[in-house]
Design a protein around this motif. Structure first.
Motif, mmCIF file in Angstrom:
data_model
loop_
_atom_site.group_PDB
_atom_site.id
_atom_site.type_symbol
_atom_site.label_atom_id
_atom_site.label_comp_id
_atom_site.label_asym_id
_atom_site.label_seq_id
_atom_site.Cartn_x
_atom_site.Cartn_y
_atom_site.Cartn_z
ATOM 1 N N LEU A 75 34.190 17.645 60.232
ATOM 2 C CA LEU A 75 33.963 18.020 58.834
ATOM 3 C C LEU A 75 32.476 18.236 58.575
ATOM 4 O O LEU A 75 32.021 18.159 57.440
ATOM 5 N N ASN A 76 31.755 18.532 59.639
ATOM 6 C CA ASN A 76 30.361 18.961 59.517
ATOM 7 C C ASN A 76 30.374 20.469 59.278
ATOM 8 O O ASN A 76 30.645 21.248 60.191
ATOM 9 N N HIS A 77 30.078 20.890 58.060
ATOM 10 C CA HIS A 77 30.184 22.308 57.702
ATOM 11 C C HIS A 77 29.263 23.188 58.511
ATOM 12 O O HIS A 77 29.510 24.390 58.657
ATOM 13 N N ILE A 78 28.214 22.638 59.057
ATOM 14 C CA ILE A 78 27.235 23.422 59.803
ATOM 15 C C ILE A 78 27.753 23.771 61.198
ATOM 16 O O ILE A 78 27.399 24.807 61.757
ATOM 17 N N LEU A 79 28.649 22.946 61.734
ATOM 18 C CA LEU A 79 29.072 23.102 63.125
ATOM 19 C C LEU A 79 30.474 23.653 63.296
ATOM 20 O O LEU A 79 30.965 23.742 64.424
ATOM 21 N N THR A 80 31.150 24.028 62.211
ATOM 22 C CA THR A 80 32.517 24.533 62.353
ATOM 23 C C THR A 80 32.718 25.780 61.508
ATOM 24 O O THR A 80 32.097 25.936 60.459
ATOM 25 N N THR A 137 22.147 8.969 47.220
ATOM 26 C CA THR A 137 20.879 9.682 47.317
ATOM 27 C C THR A 137 20.865 10.900 46.402
ATOM 28 O O THR A 137 21.908 11.339 45.915
ATOM 29 N N ASP A 138 19.672 11.434 46.168
ATOM 30 C CA ASP A 138 19.494 12.502 45.181
ATOM 31 C C ASP A 138 19.824 13.883 45.742
ATOM 32 O O ASP A 138 19.444 14.222 46.863
ATOM 33 N N PHE A 139 20.519 14.651 44.918
ATOM 34 C CA PHE A 139 20.653 16.086 45.163
ATOM 35 C C PHE A 139 19.429 16.755 44.562
ATOM 36 O O PHE A 139 19.133 16.606 43.370
ATOM 37 N N ASN A 140 18.700 17.527 45.374
ATOM 38 C CA ASN A 140 17.485 18.198 44.902
ATOM 39 C C ASN A 140 17.173 19.378 45.817
ATOM 40 O O ASN A 140 17.960 19.729 46.708
ATOM 41 N N ALA A 141 16.021 19.989 45.575
ATOM 42 C CA ALA A 141 15.641 21.175 46.342
ATOM 43 C C ALA A 141 15.472 20.861 47.825
ATOM 44 O O ALA A 141 15.797 21.688 48.689
ATOM 45 N N GLU A 142 14.968 19.682 48.138
ATOM 46 C CA GLU A 142 14.794 19.306 49.545
ATOM 47 C C GLU A 142 16.144 19.249 50.254
ATOM 48 O O GLU A 142 16.272 19.646 51.422
ATOM 49 N N ALA A 143 17.172 18.760 49.555
ATOM 50 C CA ALA A 143 18.508 18.679 50.152
ATOM 51 C C ALA A 143 19.070 20.073 50.415
ATOM 52 O O ALA A 143 19.682 20.324 51.455
ATOM 53 N N ALA A 205 22.750 11.209 55.018
ATOM 54 C CA ALA A 205 23.940 10.919 55.824
ATOM 55 C C ALA A 205 23.924 11.678 57.135
ATOM 56 O O ALA A 205 24.312 11.136 58.186
ATOM 57 N N MET A 206 23.460 12.921 57.107
ATOM 58 C CA MET A 206 23.426 13.706 58.324
ATOM 59 C C MET A 206 22.448 13.115 59.335
ATOM 60 O O MET A 206 22.706 13.097 60.543
ATOM 61 N N ARG A 215 32.431 13.051 61.244
ATOM 62 C CA ARG A 215 33.481 12.075 60.926
ATOM 63 C C ARG A 215 33.122 11.240 59.692
ATOM 64 O O ARG A 215 33.951 10.442 59.228
ATOM 65 N N HIS A 216 31.918 11.415 59.182
ATOM 66 C CA HIS A 216 31.454 10.627 58.029
ATOM 67 C C HIS A 216 30.742 11.532 57.019
ATOM 68 O O HIS A 216 29.603 11.261 56.631
ATOM 69 N N PRO A 217 31.383 12.597 56.584
ATOM 70 C CA PRO A 217 30.698 13.573 55.724
ATOM 71 C C PRO A 217 30.449 13.039 54.322
ATOM 72 O O PRO A 217 31.226 12.234 53.795
#
Length: 516
Positions: A75-80, A137-143, A205-206, A215-217
């Motif tokens: 469930l890693n969106h970057i790898l699937t 954790t914060d959602f922001n531009a860095e994320a 988390a990543m 496995r821990h998205p």
């Protein structure tokens, strides 16, 4: 050099008991669908269709059990780029900067607005403030930058990279403004990031989980993954701090369902039984099982007739025999698509002669008919002969070097419509004296294997609601690095940089002709 493809367009999505359910490779649930129902007309019971809203409506504090046809490999969106994984990612825990409304226009979601510069090579998003990932954790531009940088990094080898087009970099302007820099205008960008490619996951988390993150998205979405029993089920619980920013949401508060369980059931007979007993609320069934549920008042059977998916046979261009367009064209004429539709989907599908799904903007049925390759075994044999192939007295096909033709066709396992289509292909080519071996494996093994060269053809399904599906699949080097450069590259690049919708549709028609 043209690419001749044998393409089967599937037109069936089944919705089971009470709630909507997407097919195994679909990316989203349609907002309206066609329901088959039984009614009494002038004393006679007849079956008719009606258009209804497909949105599930939990009453609150429910535990909803849905069906998954296969266990996502990650469930890693970057790898699937698996449709099953993408659907779980998009629907339950990972939100995007934008979404598309019912009119087909992009609307703000995690972003509250955006600005595009004059030459359309910079898009600056202003983000909503105060949003938290479910790890706190914060959602922001860095994320935002972190997620897209991961996809852009060549070392990561993300299959999502093709969806970003000419994007070169992502720049943090300040905490809640982030700028995307392109080398040239890229028309599909908003559509592409509205799906799983645009998922914004927690960088913390990543980094924490590394290779185990899949496995821990962690996202900002309405649900939090509670438990994942591989091969069995995925359990999500409600995000009690969820904030809804979509303007089209009918529920602007917390998610109504307390818990959602995605039950992995690959066997279709077991799915049918689970629906009948109420163990699951939704189920994706093979087309030949539909008749059992049509007319049963306990179930809704739904057909989405505006789908944006195709099932197609593609070639490994690293194999010398497939560099000859006559060979590819011969195979296209050799496949009886109607037989595949009947066998694999019980007729709940349409034949496609174009590489573009009929539900995507720019599709032109006249082009499909004019340039398509309808089933014609005699023409197929003639083309093989023109390419230097021959049949011996026993009807066995030999290649120009005099060797019997044996080809391997590979695909993904677990789906009856795929296995039955493979059998039709095998039978059709056997009629011409060509031996075809079939090999299937789970998606997580099958898709990476296409980067190797131990296969000749593969049967693939792809779903996308934008004509950039052509770029994702066929713009060299292709989605599996097998497609050679050709005149279609320039056309596809031009289509992707054409922002005017009408002009882009005309360009897409040109691209269809070039690819066919």
């Amino acid at each position: 050099m043209k690419i001749k493809l044998s393409i089967l367009f599937t037109g069936l999505v089944i919705f089971g008991m009470l709630l909507a359910s997407c097919g195994p490779q679909a990316t989203s649930t349609p907002e309206t669908v066609t329901v088959i129902e039984t009614v009494v007309v002038e004393g006679e019971t007849v079956i008719q269709e009606k258009v209804v809203t497909a949105t599930p409506q939990p009453k609150g504090n429910d535990t909803l059990v849905f069906h998954l046809s296969e266990d996502p490999e990650t469930l890693n969106h970057i790898l699937t780029d698996s449709g099953t994984a993408n659907s779980v990612i998009s629907n339950y825990f990972c939100e995007r900067l934008v979404y598309y409304d019912s009119e087909g226009n992009p609307q703000p979601w995690l972003a509250e607005s955006w600005e595009i510069n004059e030459d359309q090579t910079e898009i600056t998003f202003t983000l909503h403030q105060g949003i938290k990932f479910t790890d706190g954790t914060d959602f922001n531009a860095e994320a935002v930058k972190y997620n897209f940088d991961q996809i852009l990094d060549p070392a990561v080898a993300s299959p999502k990279l093709t969806y970003l087009g000419s994007l070169q970099s992502v720049e943090v302007v300040d905490d809640y403004n982030v700028k995307f820099n392109f080398t040239e205008p890229y028309a599909p960008f908003f559509v592409n990031i509205a799906f799983a490619a645009g998922c914004i996951a927690s960088p913390t988390a990543m980094e924490k989980w590394g290779e185990e993150y899949g496995r821990h998205p962690v996202g900002t979405g309405p649900y939090v993954i509670e438990e994942w029993i591989p091969g069995s089920q995925i359990t999500f619980t409600r995000n009690e701090n969820y904030q809804q920013f979509r303007a089209d949401a009918t529920n602007t508060g917390l998610p109504l369902a307390e818990k959602i369980i995605l039950l992995v059931i690959p066997e279709e007979g077991t799915v049918q039984a689970a629906l009948e007993t109420g163990e699951i609320l939704t189920g994706t069934l093979s087309a030949d099982t539909v008749a059992r549920f049509v007319g049963d008042g306990n179930f809704d059977v739904v057909i989405d007739k505006n789908v944006a998916n195709i099932i197609f046979l593609e070639f490994n261009f690293n194999k010398e025999q497939f560099t000859d367009p006559k060979v590819r064209e011969a195979i296209s004429y050799a496949i009886d698509r109607q037989a595949a539709v009947n066998a694999a989907l019980n007729g709940y599908a349409d034949i496609a002669y174009s590489p573009l799904p009929a539900g995507d903007p720019g599709f032109d049925p006249d082009i499909a008919i004019q340039y398509g390759t309808p089933y014609d075994s005699e023409k197929a044999l003639s083309l093989f002969q023109e390419a230097g192939y021959s049949q011996n007295e026993d009807g066995v096909m030999h290649d120009p070097s005099g060797q019997p033709v044996v080809w391997k066709v590979t695909s993904y396992a677990g789906f009856t419509n795929i296995s039955r289509t493979l059998e039709v292909i095998q039978s059709n080519l056997a009629d011409l004296g060509i031996e075809v071996t079939l090999e299937t494996s789970e998606w997580g093994a099958f898709y990476p294997s296409l980067l190797e060269d131990n296969w000749d053809m593969d049967l693939m399904r792809w779903t996308y609601k934008d004509p950039s599906i052509l770029n994702n699949l066929y713009r060299s080097p292709g989605h599996r690095e097998k497609t050679p450069a050709g005149p279609y590259d320039e056309i596809l690049d031009r289509c992707n940089s054409t922002m005017d919708p009408d002009l882009r549709n005309e360009c897409i028609k040109e691209a269809q002709i070039s690819l066919m």
